[in-house]
Design a protein around this motif. Structure first.
Motif, PDB file in Angstrom:
ATOM      1  N   PHE A   1       0.844  -1.211  -0.043  1.00  0.00           N
ATOM      2  CA  PHE A   1      -0.141   0.068   0.064  1.00  0.00           C
ATOM      3  C   PHE A   1       0.943   1.192   0.061  1.00  0.00           C
ATOM      4  O   PHE A   1       1.861   1.217   0.651  1.00  0.00           O
ATOM      5  CB  PHE A   1      -0.942  -0.038   1.297  1.00  0.00           C
ATOM      6  N   ASN A   2       0.437   2.035  -0.824  1.00  0.00           N
ATOM      7  CA  ASN A   2       1.278   3.350  -0.952  1.00  0.00           C
ATOM      8  C   ASN A   2       0.304   4.799  -0.949  1.00  0.00           C
ATOM      9  O   ASN A   2      -0.568   4.860  -1.839  1.00  0.00           O
ATOM     10  CB  ASN A   2       2.063   3.539  -2.079  1.00  0.00           C
ATOM     11  N   LEU A   3       0.236   5.294   0.397  1.00  0.00           N
ATOM     12  CA  LEU A   3      -0.183   6.571   0.484  1.00  0.00           C
ATOM     13  C   LEU A   3       0.415   7.799  -0.272  1.00  0.00           C
ATOM     14  O   LEU A   3       1.631   7.917   0.274  1.00  0.00           O
ATOM     15  CB  LEU A   3      -0.858   6.585   1.703  1.00  0.00           C
ATOM     16  N   THR A   4      -0.030   8.430  -1.083  1.00  0.00           N
ATOM     17  CA  THR A   4       0.693   9.534  -1.703  1.00  0.00           C
ATOM     18  C   THR A   4      -0.105  10.904  -1.486  1.00  0.00           C
ATOM     19  O   THR A   4      -1.180  10.856  -1.329  1.00  0.00           O
ATOM     20  CB  THR A   4       0.896   9.222  -3.393  1.00  0.00           C
ATOM     21  N   PRO A   5       0.636  11.865  -1.853  1.00  0.00           N
ATOM     22  CA  PRO A   5      -0.227  13.252  -1.879  1.00  0.00           C
ATOM     23  C   PRO A   5      -1.375  13.326  -2.880  1.00  0.00           C
ATOM     24  O   PRO A   5      -1.994  14.423  -2.570  1.00  0.00           O
ATOM     25  CB  PRO A   5       1.061  14.246  -2.195  1.00  0.00           C
ATOM     26  N   THR A   6      -1.479  12.531  -3.671  1.00  0.00           N
ATOM     27  CA  THR A   6      -2.622  12.530  -4.741  1.00  0.00           C
ATOM     28  C   THR A   6      -3.529  11.165  -4.849  1.00  0.00           C
ATOM     29  O   THR A   6      -4.313  11.379  -5.614  1.00  0.00           O
ATOM     30  CB  THR A   6      -1.782  12.631  -6.092  1.00  0.00           C
ATOM     31  N   GLY A   7      -3.174  10.634  -3.919  1.00  0.00           N
ATOM     32  CA  GLY A   7      -4.322   9.441  -3.507  1.00  0.00           C
ATOM     33  C   GLY A   7      -3.782   8.181  -3.107  1.00  0.00           C
ATOM     34  O   GLY A   7      -2.629   8.230  -2.161  1.00  0.00           O
ATOM     35  N   MET A   8      -3.868   6.765  -3.667  1.00  0.00           N
ATOM     36  CA  MET A   8      -3.256   5.502  -3.076  1.00  0.00           C
ATOM     37  C   MET A   8      -3.128   4.769  -4.206  1.00  0.00           C
ATOM     38  O   MET A   8      -3.909   4.575  -5.156  1.00  0.00           O
ATOM     39  CB  MET A   8      -4.135   5.052  -1.991  1.00  0.00           C
ATOM     40  N   TYR A   9      -2.199   3.871  -4.299  1.00  0.00           N
ATOM     41  CA  TYR A   9      -2.032   2.787  -5.167  1.00  0.00           C
ATOM     42  C   TYR A   9      -1.442   1.562  -4.417  1.00  0.00           C
ATOM     43  O   TYR A   9      -0.838   1.736  -3.506  1.00  0.00           O
ATOM     44  CB  TYR A   9      -1.369   3.148  -6.337  1.00  0.00           C
ATOM     45  N   LEU A  10      -1.929   0.269  -4.806  1.00  0.00           N
ATOM     46  CA  LEU A  10      -1.251  -0.874  -4.127  1.00  0.00           C
ATOM     47  C   LEU A  10      -0.660  -1.718  -5.316  1.00  0.00           C
ATOM     48  O   LEU A  10      -1.337  -2.088  -6.409  1.00  0.00           O
ATOM     49  CB  LEU A  10      -2.569  -1.614  -3.661  1.00  0.00           C
ATOM     50  N   ARG A  11       0.408  -2.260  -4.978  1.00  0.00           N
ATOM     51  CA  ARG A  11       1.081  -3.078  -6.005  1.00  0.00           C
ATOM     52  C   ARG A  11       1.360  -4.464  -5.154  1.00  0.00           C
ATOM     53  O   ARG A  11       1.940  -4.301  -4.162  1.00  0.00           O
ATOM     54  CB  ARG A  11       2.317  -2.872  -6.179  1.00  0.00           C
ATOM     55  N   THR A  12       0.693  -5.602  -5.597  1.00  0.00           N
ATOM     56  CA  THR A  12       0.852  -6.775  -4.656  1.00  0.00           C
ATOM     57  C   THR A  12       1.753  -7.857  -5.558  1.00  0.00           C
ATOM     58  O   THR A  12       2.221  -7.181  -6.956  1.00  0.00           O
ATOM     59  CB  THR A  12      -0.665  -7.583  -5.017  1.00  0.00           C
ATOM     60  N   PRO A  13       2.253  -8.889  -5.013  1.00  0.00           N
ATOM     61  CA  PRO A  13       3.302  -9.826  -5.770  1.00  0.00           C
ATOM     62  C   PRO A  13       2.505 -10.664  -7.032  1.00  0.00           C
ATOM     63  O   PRO A  13       3.423 -10.521  -7.895  1.00  0.00           O
ATOM     64  CB  PRO A  13       3.314 -10.794  -4.766  1.00  0.00           C
ATOM     65  N   ALA A  14       1.362 -10.398  -7.217  1.00  0.00           N
ATOM     66  CA  ALA A  14       0.764 -10.979  -8.657  1.00  0.00           C
ATOM     67  C   ALA A  14       1.077  -9.962  -9.678  1.00  0.00           C
ATOM     68  O   ALA A  14       0.913  -9.027  -9.768  1.00  0.00           O
ATOM     69  CB  ALA A  14      -0.706 -10.957  -8.465  1.00  0.00           C
ATOM     70  N   GLU A  15       1.618 -10.592 -10.727  1.00  0.00           N
ATOM     71  CA  GLU A  15       2.141  -9.961 -11.906  1.00  0.00           C
ATOM     72  C   GLU A  15       1.061  -9.011 -12.392  1.00  0.00           C
ATOM     73  O   GLU A  15       0.029  -9.681 -12.979  1.00  0.00           O
ATOM     74  CB  GLU A  15       2.805 -10.859 -12.729  1.00  0.00           C
ATOM     75  N   GLY A  16       1.166  -7.791 -12.639  1.00  0.00           N
ATOM     76  CA  GLY A  16       0.443  -6.899 -13.409  1.00  0.00           C
ATOM     77  C   GLY A  16      -0.929  -6.546 -12.695  1.00  0.00           C
ATOM     78  O   GLY A  16      -1.783  -5.773 -13.274  1.00  0.00           O
ATOM     79  N   TYR A  17      -0.853  -6.848 -11.269  1.00  0.00           N
ATOM     80  CA  TYR A  17      -2.299  -6.554 -10.414  1.00  0.00           C
ATOM     81  C   TYR A  17      -1.951  -5.058  -9.772  1.00  0.00           C
ATOM     82  O   TYR A  17      -0.804  -5.053  -8.893  1.00  0.00           O
ATOM     83  CB  TYR A  17      -2.567  -7.616  -9.551  1.00  0.00           C
ATOM     84  N   VAL A  18      -2.700  -4.171 -10.133  1.00  0.00           N
ATOM     85  CA  VAL A  18      -2.541  -3.070  -9.466  1.00  0.00           C
ATOM     86  C   VAL A  18      -3.965  -2.592  -9.096  1.00  0.00           C
ATOM     87  O   VAL A  18      -5.101  -2.464  -9.676  1.00  0.00           O
ATOM     88  CB  VAL A  18      -1.918  -1.801 -10.463  1.00  0.00           C
ATOM     89  N   GLY A  19      -3.906  -2.118  -7.910  1.00  0.00           N
ATOM     90  CA  GLY A  19      -5.332  -1.284  -7.334  1.00  0.00           C
ATOM     91  C   GLY A  19      -4.923   0.330  -6.863  1.00  0.00           C
ATOM     92  O   GLY A  19      -3.691   0.646  -6.708  1.00  0.00           O
ATOM     93  N   MET A  20      -5.754   1.160  -7.248  1.00  0.00           N
ATOM     94  CA  MET A  20      -5.653   2.578  -7.159  1.00  0.00           C
ATOM     95  C   MET A  20      -6.785   3.288  -6.815  1.00  0.00           C
ATOM     96  O   MET A  20      -7.962   2.787  -7.013  1.00  0.00           O
ATOM     97  CB  MET A  20      -4.733   3.207  -8.299  1.00  0.00           C
ATOM     98  N   LEU A  21      -6.737   4.426  -5.758  1.00  0.00           N
ATOM     99  CA  LEU A  21      -7.793   5.285  -5.502  1.00  0.00           C
ATOM    100  C   LEU A  21      -7.475   6.685  -6.045  1.00  0.00           C
ATOM    101  O   LEU A  21      -6.134   7.211  -5.911  1.00  0.00           O
ATOM    102  CB  LEU A  21      -7.945   5.478  -4.057  1.00  0.00           C
ATOM    103  N   GLU A  22      -8.446   7.366  -6.591  1.00  0.00           N
ATOM    104  CA  GLU A  22      -8.435   8.778  -7.046  1.00  0.00           C
ATOM    105  C   GLU A  22      -9.639   9.580  -6.491  1.00  0.00           C
ATOM    106  O   GLU A  22     -10.899   9.134  -6.590  1.00  0.00           O
ATOM    107  CB  GLU A  22      -8.323   8.915  -8.412  1.00  0.00           C
TER     108      GLU A  22
END
Length: 500
Positions: A214-235
């Motif tokens: 999980f990565n909280l950033t100044p513009t939202g959040m994104y999640l990178r898991t060990p599964a290849e190519g799988y990404v989650g994000m919030l805007e």
């Protein structure tokens, strides 16, 4: 005519069908999708976390081993000592350190074969439940879209295509966009979204530009898991994009670049979906002969993996009450305790997800909250509190009992002969455990054999109790001291199980 028609063959509908089938009800499940399998149900897109409370529900119905096998879990911990959990979850993307969970502070915790949560996927859960439902005589019809609901004082009818399906009760377990909820006229209130979230399976040209986890950033959040190519994000766009248009590669890449602060490139997109943190709940879970469970009754953001667990709790709570009502031996008002008990728990989960949304907003106020939360979650008490909420162990139904165990999920008491409470619950009946010398409750318990099992003898750890009455859903209905009051036990048993 069936006793119960369930609309929706997801985990909640299938678990409820198993509970009703176990109690001898005739059950028909109607499912809109023609096929049970979907890439959205398999890993990585279908990945879900079952809390320890949900895993315990599978254990108490004899489905823990099939669940672990279907989920590919071969290192589940044993049941000898309740040590610290291996994983503790997160709050608003801020991971909890399991080593900081104060196990001794968790209420009424005893060793159990179901001490931990499980990472699984929807396909595994539905496969286990479908097989059990079929073995119990439940009929599942796929490719049926419900278009109308009608009811009177005696029956409810769900119309799908050219057919009408009549039953004594209809239960909507058909998800966040529930047709049953709208057709039956349930009120649905709550708060509007703050963000659009995305789940994406794509080719990533330069994955090294995205930090794992999980990565909280100044513009939202994104999640990178060990599964290849799988990404989650919030805007945080107020939910403007959700389902308003198809998420193209260009749009998804632009969002990912904004929330990650990188120039990462998506080569192609295999699958993508959007969601929001809209938090809504029906004002009641019952309208006449129509009931709701799971996302049909409450929706919220998926932060913290609460939705599936909340829905399974609904199914456990409703199943035995609806079965008793079908069989004609419920205490007065039993079916209405479903809304009374589960609605506050649903509202509590909605607030838990709202708090996480508030902490993740990309503004100075939320970032100040993040700093405060990181300090709190860095403490033993703060981590234990958050884990208590996430795991479900803090849930206490308001049953009016004086003993602090009443209304809570029952510990897995183990008798001296090795029999565990979980072993006694596999047939779906309630359980009266009598630890007292002289079998003080024996004469009282014999009138409820069809609805309650009676087990007597000393326990390896009785937590200072003389007797405990456990409902079929695992909730403690009554607890007595070392010299339990027989009359008090009989009142409690009659309140929940009717006349003997």
């Amino acid at each position: 005519m069936h006793d119960v028609v369930i609309v929706g063959a997801g985990p909640v509908g299938l678990f409820l069908a198993c509970e009703l089938g176990l109690a001898g009800c005739s059950v028909l499940v109607l499912e809109r999708e023609p096929e049970p399998r979907s890439p959205w149900k398999a890993d990585p897109l279908g990945m879900r976390g079952l809390s320890a409370t949900s895993v315990e529900a599978f254990y108490r119905r004899g489905m823990l081993d099939p669940l672990l096998k279907a989920s590919g879990v071969d290192d589940y911990p044993g049941a000898d000592e309740p040590g610290p959990p291996r994983g503790a979850g997160h709050f608003a993307g801020m991971m909890l350190d399991p080593a900081k969970v104060d196990v001794a502070a968790l209420p009424f915790r005893l060793p159990s074969p179901a001490m931990e949560g499980v990472m699984t996927n929807l396909e595994a859960v539905e496969t286990v439940l479908s097989e059990r439902a079929s073995a119990l005589g439940v009929e599942i019809r796929r490719g049926v879209t419900v278009s109308a609901i009608a009811q009177d004082d005696e029956i409810a009818v769900a119309r799908g295509g050219e057919h009408e399906y009549a039953a004594r009760w209809v239960v909507g377990c058909d998800g966040g966009r529930s047709a049953v909820r709208g057709l039956a006229g349930f009120g649905f209130t709550g708060t509007e979204p703050q963000f659009t979230g995305y789940v994406v399976l794509a080719g990533i040209a330069d994955p090294g530009k995205l930090r794992p986890g999980f990565n909280l950033t100044p513009t939202g959040m994104y999640l990178r898991t060990p599964a290849e190519g799988y990404v989650g994000m919030l805007e945080f766009d107020g939910g403007a994009f959700d389902r308003s248009q198809r998420p193209t590669r260009e749009h998804l890449q632009a969002v990912l670049r904004r929330v990650s602060g990188t120039d990462v490139t998506l080569n192609d997109v295999h699958l993508a979906s959007s969601f929001t943190d809209r938090a809504m709940q029906t004002t009641t879970y019952r309208q006449g002969r129509v009931l709701l469970a799971g996302d049909a009754a409450h929706i919220h953001s998926p932060l913290g993996a609460q939705g599936l667990n909340l829905g399974l709790g609904d199914a456990m709570n409703l199943g035995w009450k609806l079965a008793a009502t079908v069989h004609g031996h419920p205490p007065v008002g039993l079916i209405d305790t479903y809304t009374r008990e589960r609605h506050p728990i649903g509202a509590r989960v909605l607030d838990w997800t709202r708090a996480q949304t508030a902490a993740m907003r990309p503004d100075p106020h939320a970032q100040a909250i993040q700093g405060l939360m990181r300090d709190l979650l860095g403490t033993r008490d703060g981590t234990t509190y958050a884990f208590d909420r996430i795991s479900g162990s803090s849930i206490r139904h308001d049953l009016g009992g004086e003993h602090p165990l009443v209304g809570r999920n029952a510990p897995d008491f183990r008798l001296e002969d090795g029999t565990r409470l979980g072993d006694l619950m596999q047939d779906g009946r309630g359980v009266a455990l009598d630890f007292s010398v002289g079998r003080r409750l024996h004469g009282s318990a014999t009138g409820w054999e069809s609805r309650m099992r009676y087990a007597a003898g000393p326990a390896r750890d009785d937590l200072g109790l003389g007797a405990v009455l456990v409902r079929p859903d695992g909730v403690v209905a009554w607890a007595g001291d070392r010299a339990p009051d027989r009359e008090a036990f009989e009142r409690a048993a009659g309140h929940w199980f009717g006349s003997p």
